[in-house]
Design an enzyme around this catalytic site. Structure first.
Site, PDB file in Angstrom:
ATOM      1  N   ASN A  17     101.063 -35.711 -36.973  1.00 11.46           N
ATOM      2  CA  ASN A  17     101.569 -34.639 -37.185  1.00 11.46           C
ATOM      3  C   ASN A  17     100.927 -33.551 -36.084  1.00 11.46           C
ATOM      4  OD1 ASN A  17     103.239 -32.394 -38.058  1.00 11.46           O
ATOM      5  ND2 ASN A  17     101.842 -31.684 -39.380  1.00 11.46           N
TER       6      ASN A  17
ATOM      7  N   HIS B 110      99.748 -29.544 -35.893  1.00 16.99           N
ATOM      8  CA  HIS B 110      99.889 -28.216 -36.732  1.00 16.99           C
ATOM      9  C   HIS B 110      99.251 -27.458 -35.591  1.00 16.99           C
ATOM     10  CE1 HIS B 110     100.092 -25.976 -40.411  1.00 16.99           C
ATOM     11  NE2 HIS B 110      99.146 -25.335 -39.775  1.00 16.99           N
TER      12      HIS B 110
HETATM   13  C1  GRF Z   1     104.946 -26.277 -32.927  1.00 19.26           C
HETATM   14  O1  GRF Z   1     104.325 -25.210 -32.854  1.00 19.26           O
HETATM   15  C2  GRF Z   1     104.215 -27.242 -33.881  1.00 19.26           C
HETATM   16  O2  GRF Z   1     102.845 -27.467 -33.965  1.00 19.26           O
HETATM   17  C3  GRF Z   1     104.611 -26.825 -35.210  1.00 19.26           C
HETATM   18  O3  GRF Z   1     105.966 -26.608 -35.183  1.00 19.26           O
HETATM   19  C4  GRF Z   1     106.249 -26.090 -33.830  1.00 19.26           C
HETATM   20  C5  GRF Z   1     107.561 -26.754 -33.447  1.00 19.26           C
HETATM   21  O4  GRF Z   1     107.861 -26.144 -32.089  1.00 19.26           O
HETATM   22  N1  GRF Z   1     104.647 -27.918 -36.179  1.00 19.26           N
HETATM   23  P1  GRF Z   1     109.040 -27.007 -31.191  1.00 19.26           P
HETATM   24  O5  GRF Z   1     110.181 -27.412 -32.234  1.00 19.26           O
HETATM   25  O6  GRF Z   1     108.362 -28.299 -30.839  1.00 19.26           O
HETATM   26  O7  GRF Z   1     109.544 -26.109 -30.200  1.00 19.26           O
END
Ligand code: GRF
Length: 196
Positions: free
Chosen positions: A103, A105
């Site tokens: 994942n 974050h």
């Molecule tokens: C990202 O900032 C990621 O870290 C978090 O959710 C966001 C997703 O952005 N888990 P995207 O959908 O990839 O534009």
């Protein structure tokens, strides 16, 4: 060659970036499937435009291990990448794909992690607390929210003029720069060890 499934729920800019990265570096891995729990999420169109099959799985169906494991088995998935995936990963999946789910974050975990800490909420909390730095965390997924082993973190500074929006933009830049590369390194370290 390893086969990747990306799980995403929303915009999908990371998903798109990862798909493009492995399309341009085809020796390491290939994104062969995008799984999404929201039929109208932007990630669906992004993946379809890039020719990657998308499977919509509802929140309820995610609890059904026969459906999900069969789908992943059929596509011969070795690794699952969560990129803005907002459901908790069920335990049967963290067990079946132990140490093979990653994942990203948008904070320096363990700070600003856990329930309710996703997307813009994270950046609002970081700015409201007057932090002078934030960053991204790439980590393994376990059945405890945001608690798996950390693979990589990188920081960025926050100035007094920054807003949640500008912090989000900085974070997205870091994500674009590092996430695909880290996935590639992780896959490299797995060696010949495939799931299927
Ligand atoms: C990202 O900032 C990621 O870290 C978090 O959710 C966001 C997703 O952005 N888990 P995207 O959908 O990839 O534009």
């Amino acid at each position: 060659m390893k086969k990747i499934a990306i799980f995403a729920s929303g915009n999908g800019s990371n998903a798109e970036n990862i798909i493009r990265y492995f399309r341009d570096n085809p020796n390491a891995a290939e994104v062969v499937l995008v799984v999404c729990n929201k039929p109208d999420a932007a990630v669906v169109k992004r993946a379809e435009n890039l020719g990657v099959p998308v499977k919509i799985i509802s929140k309820a169906d995610f609890q059904n291990q026969d459906i999900v494991l069969e789908l992943l088995k059929e596509a011969k998935i070795d690794i699952i990448i969560l990129a803005g995936f907002l459901l908790m990963v069920p335990q049967y999946l963290t067990e079946h794909y132990k140490d093979r789910i990653i994942n990203i974050h948008p904070s320096l975990l363990p700070a600003y992690g856990g329930k309710g800490m996703y997307g813009r909420h994270v950046h609002e909390a970081v700015v409201a607390a007057g932090e002078t730095e934030t960053g991204i965390t790439i980590h393994l997924v376990t059945d405890k929210c945001d608690e798996g082993a950390i693979l990589f973190q990188v920081k960025t500074g926050i100035s007094p003029e920054d807003t949640p929006q500008s912090v989000e933009a900085k974070i997205h830049r870091l994500e674009k720069e590092h996430f695909p590369r880290l996935i590639e390194l992780f896959i490299h370290d797995l060696g010949q060890d495939t799931m299927h």
